[in-house]
Design an enzyme around this catalytic site. Sequence first.
Site, PDB file in Angstrom:
ATOM      1  N   CYS A   2       0.873  -1.168   0.000  1.00  0.00           N
ATOM      2  CA  CYS A   2       0.000   0.000   0.000  1.00  0.00           C
ATOM      3  C   CYS A   2       0.911   1.218   0.000  1.00  0.00           C
ATOM      4  CB  CYS A   2      -0.914   0.012   1.221  1.00  0.00           C
ATOM      5  SG  CYS A   2      -1.895   1.530   1.370  1.00  0.00           S
ATOM      6  N   GLU A 115      -3.807   0.984  -6.437  1.00  0.00           N
ATOM      7  CA  GLU A 115      -2.864  -0.062  -6.814  1.00  0.00           C
ATOM      8  C   GLU A 115      -2.660   0.016  -8.316  1.00  0.00           C
ATOM      9  OE1 GLU A 115      -1.007  -1.619  -4.990  1.00  0.00           O
ATOM     10  OE2 GLU A 115      -1.942  -1.944  -3.046  1.00  0.00           O
TER      11      GLU A 115
END
Length: 253
Positions: A2, A115
């Site tokens: 992340c 992402e």
Amino acid sequence: MCGRYVSARKKAELLEEFQVELDGVEDEPAPDYNVAPTKEVYAVLCRVPKTGGAAPRPVRQLRRVRWGLVPSWAKDPSIGSRMINARIETVAVKPAFRAAFASRRCLIPADGFYEWMPVPGERPGETRKQPYFIHPADGGVLAMAGLYEFWRDPNRPPDDPERWLCTCTVITTTAEDRVGRIHDRMPLLLDRDRWADWLDPEFPDPAALLIPADPGRLRAHPVSTRVNSVRNNGPELIKPVEINQGAGDVMLF
């Protein structure tokens, strides 16, 4: 991993959502649609206030901390840029995280996270990375499991208010099947019924809480590559975009 997320909620919303008892944020920051490592971020944690009274107890607080955990034993804070994530598989034993995991756990609020997925490029055999915004289907707030730590700057005098640096990291886990089509890792998201135990610095078995939130609550769509640069910010970063050459097959869940 992340490495970017969105934090656009007003402070008042977070205080209510996480049932915060102590507001430790003096100046409310602007909404951030491109939160990157080393930025100051919101964190919900539970600590005994400095003015705890006759019978001090841990109190749920909202704080601003720097993203990128700096262990207390670090020689300088530069190590934090490499400690933005802690893997669920090793967080309890890795030297950089195990002390914080034992008693300094926090929740990091987010409206969603980004992402990048390899997709076909314009030329035959070429690939590029397409960013996706992954967010709750119901528009709610995500509670990412995190850790926080304090680091003391040995070069500052004891009475310097800037002597102590508070930092955090986001715990990551294997992505659920649908998100895993974009990236194999994702933040560990905690359901509301685990918040109190996760924040409790005296909870005896934090490893038992390393259970991802129920799957199926997230949605994703491709967004502009403008998010690739930390210089870009604003709500336009999370707007859906059209992509070509079959990449749209993973567009919606």
